[in-house]
Design an enzyme around this catalytic site. Structure first.
Site, PDB file in Angstrom:
ATOM      1  N   GLY A 185      -6.439   9.510  -2.972  1.00  0.00           N
ATOM      2  CA  GLY A 185      -6.286   8.579  -1.818  1.00  0.00           C
ATOM      3  C   GLY A 185      -4.880   7.978  -1.951  1.00  0.00           C
ATOM      4  CD  GLN A 186      -2.254   3.159   1.272  1.00  0.00           C
ATOM      5  OE1 GLN A 186      -3.235   2.724   1.305  1.00  0.00           O
ATOM      6  NE2 GLN A 186      -1.280   2.610   1.610  1.00  0.00           N
TER       7      GLN A 186
ATOM      8  CE1 TYR B 230     -13.744  -0.147   1.594  1.00  0.00           C
ATOM      9  CE2 TYR B 230     -12.686  -1.945   2.982  1.00  0.00           C
ATOM     10  CZ  TYR B 230     -12.661  -1.125   1.753  1.00  0.00           C
ATOM     11  OH  TYR B 230     -11.583  -1.211   1.230  1.00  0.00           O
TER      12      TYR B 230
HETATM   13  C1  AKB Z   1      -8.993  -1.086   5.270  1.00  0.00           C
HETATM   14  O1  AKB Z   1      -8.104  -1.571   6.243  1.00  0.00           O
HETATM   15  O2  AKB Z   1     -10.048  -0.703   5.335  1.00  0.00           O
HETATM   16  C2  AKB Z   1      -8.362  -1.181   3.675  1.00  0.00           C
HETATM   17  C3  AKB Z   1      -8.756  -2.403   3.108  1.00  0.00           C
HETATM   18  C4  AKB Z   1      -8.150  -3.746   3.577  1.00  0.00           C
HETATM   19  O3  AKB Z   1      -9.642  -2.608   2.348  1.00  0.00           O
HETATM   20  N1  AKB Z   1      -6.928  -0.720   3.667  1.00  0.00           N
END
Ligand code: AKB
Length: 323
Positions: free
Chosen positions: A13-14, A141
């Site tokens: 990943g990044q 998330y």
């Molecule tokens: C996203 O944009 O989902 C991520 C984060 C801020 O966790 N880069």
């Protein structure tokens, strides 16, 4: 003396790909085990396939490589997660629980689990967001990250697992591309600028979000993991901050180097996610506990990004001409 061996999930990943290199420099190539569900064509060095939903496979890798530390980066990010909420919950939550449980069973010395500014929501104070505050995220998330933070704290309190975490803001680096996040625009915009192309931004020009340069993110992560355990007073996750800017402000900064760079705005579903997050972060606990200090701001980050990307694209061009 025991030598550490590090297992990384989500290593392609990044952040994972850059962290893998930093850990290799520090612990040696043979002592770093990058894993991911997919292998990149250009991957060099040691690699293991790993689906974090397969707890037995995690345990087998730990035994086989005598792993002593885990960096658990595998996760589906904010924007992509909204396309498939339940699978995202499974990967983010079950994946973390598998890691924590195997780490407990195998007596892993240290675990790193990244959290995110996605833990915040519309009811959180938006400016200089405190470490301890309301967390009612709107994305799957974000929900998984809040729950994950609490599980990490639980494993620490209940079982003594040395698990550490930071809430990453948007991460910007030249080394790798992000995927599936809401802050991804802040990397994409530099690539378009250096290629001499216009950029269509998926957020409104005045959307302010907290951001961090990759070099600071990696250094901060390693500093947190190096800190003596008695300096770590927070076992959910530390607020971490460096700069905050809007798409209009980053465009202006890029235009100081590339004056005819053009940006247009076409907000999509990611606007609502960005609007639910906070604008700036109070990271005083990280500063106090383990000495966090960011080095890059928007000005120095933009200079560094453009220099490195110009080099990368020049090398690519030469390689294409040769082949
Ligand atoms: C996203 O944009 O989902 C991520 C984060 C801020 O966790 N880069």
């Amino acid at each position: 003396m025991t030598k550490d061996t590090i297992l990384i999930t989500g290593a392609n990943g990044q952040i994972g790909s850059v962290l893998t290199e930093a850990l290799r420099q520090r612990f040696g190539e043979d002592n770093v085990i990058p894993t991911d569900i997919r292998k990149l064509d250009h991957h060099v060095g040691h690699f293991e396939f790993l689906n974090v939903l397969e707890a037995d496979h995690i345990a087998e890798l730990i035994d086989r490589h005598q792993v002593t530390q885990i960096y658990h980066l595998a996760a589906i990010l904010s924007a992509k997660g909204e396309q498939a909420p339940l699978p995202t919950w499974d990967i983010n939550m079950k994946g973390l629980l598998n890691i924590l449980e195997v780490a407990r069973e195998k007596k892993i010395a240290k675990v790193f689990n990244p959290s995110s500014i996605a833990v915040f929501g519309t009811t959180t104070p938006r400016v200089n967001t405190p470490q301890f505050t309301v967390m009612e995220p709107t994305t799957v998330y974000g929900i998984s990250k809040v729950a994950g933070e609490l599980w990490c704290q639980y494993f620490h309190t209940r079982y003594g697992l040395d698990v550490r975490s930071v809430r990453y803001p948007g991460i910007i680096g030249y080394q790798s591309l992000p995927g599936g996040g809401t802050t991804d625009y802040a990397v994409d915009i530099y690539h378009k600028a250096i290629l001499g192309q216009p950029y269509e931004c998926f957020l409104k020009e005045d959307t302010r979000l907290p951001m961090l340069y990759m070099d600071d993110a990696i250094r901060g992560t390693l500093e947190l993991m190096d800190a003596p355990a008695d300096r770590i007073s927070i076992r959910t996750s530390y607020n971490l901050s460096a700069m905050s800017f809007t798409p209009a402000e980053i465009s202006l900064e890029i235009r100081k180097h590339i004056p005819d760079f053009k940006v247009s705005y076409q907000p999509d579903f990611r606007q609502a996610i960005a609007d639910s997050w906070t604008q700036s972060i109070d990271d005083s606990h990280a500063r106090r506990d383990w000495g966090w200090v960011p080095k890059y701001d928007l000005v120095s980050m933009t200079e560094d990004m453009l220099v490195h990307l110009a080099e990368q694209y020049a090398v690519e061009k030469v390689e294409k001409l040769k082949s």
